[in-house]
Design a protein around this motif. Structure first.
Motif, short mmCIF file in Angstrom:
data_model
loop_
_atom_site.label_atom_id
_atom_site.label_comp_id
_atom_site.label_asym_id
_atom_site.label_seq_id
_atom_site.Cartn_x
_atom_site.Cartn_y
_atom_site.Cartn_z
N GLU A 85 0.81 -1.19 0.00
CA GLU A 85 0.00 0.00 0.00
C GLU A 85 0.86 1.26 0.00
O GLU A 85 0.52 2.27 -0.61
CB GLU A 85 -0.93 0.02 1.22
CG GLU A 85 -2.05 -1.01 1.16
CD GLU A 85 -1.61 -2.38 1.64
OE1 GLU A 85 -0.40 -2.54 1.93
OE2 GLU A 85 -2.45 -3.29 1.70
N GLN A 87 3.71 1.70 -1.39
CA GLN A 87 4.33 1.92 -2.69
C GLN A 87 3.30 2.25 -3.77
O GLN A 87 3.58 2.98 -4.71
CB GLN A 87 5.11 0.68 -3.11
CG GLN A 87 6.41 0.49 -2.35
CD GLN A 87 7.44 1.53 -2.71
OE1 GLN A 87 7.38 2.66 -2.24
NE2 GLN A 87 8.38 1.18 -3.56
N GLU A 89 -1.25 2.11 -4.57
CA GLU A 89 -2.45 2.82 -4.12
C GLU A 89 -2.62 2.60 -2.62
O GLU A 89 -2.79 1.48 -2.15
CB GLU A 89 -3.69 2.32 -4.87
CG GLU A 89 -4.94 3.13 -4.57
CD GLU A 89 -4.79 4.61 -4.91
OE1 GLU A 89 -5.38 5.45 -4.21
OE2 GLU A 89 -4.08 4.94 -5.88
N PRO A 90 -2.60 3.66 -1.83
CA PRO A 90 -2.54 3.49 -0.38
C PRO A 90 -3.90 3.24 0.26
O PRO A 90 -4.95 3.48 -0.34
CB PRO A 90 -1.99 4.84 0.09
CG PRO A 90 -2.49 5.80 -0.94
CD PRO A 90 -2.49 5.06 -2.25
N LYS A 143 1.36 7.06 1.97
CA LYS A 143 2.15 6.95 0.76
C LYS A 143 3.47 7.70 0.93
O LYS A 143 3.51 8.81 1.45
CB LYS A 143 1.39 7.53 -0.43
CG LYS A 143 2.01 7.20 -1.79
CD LYS A 143 1.11 7.63 -2.92
CE LYS A 143 1.72 7.32 -4.29
NZ LYS A 143 1.89 5.89 -4.51
N ASN A 146 5.09 11.84 -0.46
CA ASN A 146 3.81 12.45 -0.81
C ASN A 146 3.31 13.27 0.36
O ASN A 146 3.29 12.79 1.50
CB ASN A 146 2.80 11.35 -1.16
CG ASN A 146 1.62 11.89 -1.94
OD1 ASN A 146 0.90 12.76 -1.48
ND2 ASN A 146 1.41 11.36 -3.15
#
Length: 330
Positions: A85, A87, A89-90, A143, A146
């Motif tokens: 997650e 790396q 789509e979290p 993420k 980000n």
């Protein structure tokens, strides 16, 4: 380590293992997978499964902060549901907090603490000289590299009341690759984040956080603080250390907090620990305004590892002095 341990730490993957020294001298690994292990470094080494930190698969396996907030007691806060997650789509970052009691190697005990007010991944947790845990940064999407849905509001955990309280917001997001560390004057350095080459979330700067314990009761100004005017430069395990305190509230010292020197990487410091030792009033000082105390140190080198410590004199209200550096030896 033997092959089985190497296999385990390369699963999920369990990089930056959350490893802490146990009171019995063994190494306790609480993450970054959900499985926990006890590693015996004697001889050729051995590995013993010690249960799971949570009933949820991979819970808090990645991006959590784990620190020893009391001797032999760990606290794991926040995190995301694993490497995949983080790396790709979290999922939503976790707000849960877990206590892991490692004082009895034969019966590792985990329990839920009150959850944080915000879900956080890649945050940092700092133990203050008042014995409370201060959490900074992290984002809600779990993420890396980000700043979306960053949490700018720090919060503090009170172990006595099992409650979290929001604090003054930061100015800059502090997520993956950020750091936070206690300074000798009782403030907290909070900095970094990103630092991934040319990505747009690099934060090569820092902020200094002033915790509530540094202020007067009404919070309007910094409180006058006691001062450690005399302390040995070296202290032996199992000894009683004589400490002289002067200045404001020098007669109100209730404890000395011994904070081990540490560094931080990836939301983790395996060396971060504080030992609260009682302040025993001693003989009168010949100098007016000075007060002499003694404080006993533990004998167990696994409870108080040898090395450098900041020593804070702390009043009953939690107001610390500026710390003095002391080398603890056996």
């Amino acid at each position: 380590p033997d092959a089985s341990f190497e296999d385990k730490i390369n699963t999920n993957p369990a990089w930056y293992p959350q490893a802490h020294l146990m009171p019995n001298g063994k190494i306790f690994v609480s993450g970054t997978t959900n499985d926990m292990y006890i590693f015996d470094i004697s001889g050729n080494g051995s590995l013993t499964f010690a249960g799971q930190r949570s009933s949820e698969p991979a819970s808090q396996a990645w991006g959590a902060s784990t620190l020893m907030y009391r001797p032999g007691q760990l606290m794991a806060v926040g995190g995301v549901m694993g490497w995949v997650e983080a790396q790709n789509e979290p999922t939503t970052s976790l707000s849960r907090a877990i206590k892991i009691d490692i004082r009895n190697a034969g019966s590792i005990a985990t329990s839920e603490l009150a959850p944080m007010n915000y879900g956080r991944g890649f945050q940092n947790a700092v133990l203050g000289p008042d014995g409370k845990v201060y959490v900074f940064g992290g984002n809600q999407i779990g993420k890396q590299f980000n700043d979306r849905k960053s949490i700018l509001i720090p919060e503090v955990y009170n172990p006595t009341t099992n409650t979290w309280t929001d604090l003054t917001p930061m100015q800059t997001p502090r997520n993956y690759h950020s750091t936070a560390i206690l300074l000798r004057d009782g403030t907290i350095f909070v900095g970094g984040g990103g630092l991934c080459g040319s990505c747009p979330v690099n934060h090569p700067d820092h902020e200094i956080f002033y915790p509530p314990y540094l202020y007067t009761n009404n919070g309007n100004k910094l409180a006058p603080r006691p001062e450690i005017s005399s302390i040995p430069g070296t202290a032996l395990l199992g000894s009683s250390v004589s400490i002289t305190v002067s200045g404001p509230k020098a007669d109100k010292i209730k404890s000395f907090m011994w904070m081990r020197f540490y560094s931080v990487t990836h939301s983790l410091s395996t060396d971060q620990r504080g030992l609260k030792r009682r302040a025993i009033p001693g003989s009168s000082s010949p100098t007016p305004g000075e007060f002499v105390y003694s404080t006993p140190l533990p004998r167990n080198v696994n409870v108080m590892p040898r090395g450098l410590y900041w020593v804070f004199a702390v009043t009953g209200g939690g107001l610390p002095s500026i710390a003095v550096k002391v080398l603890v030896s056996k």
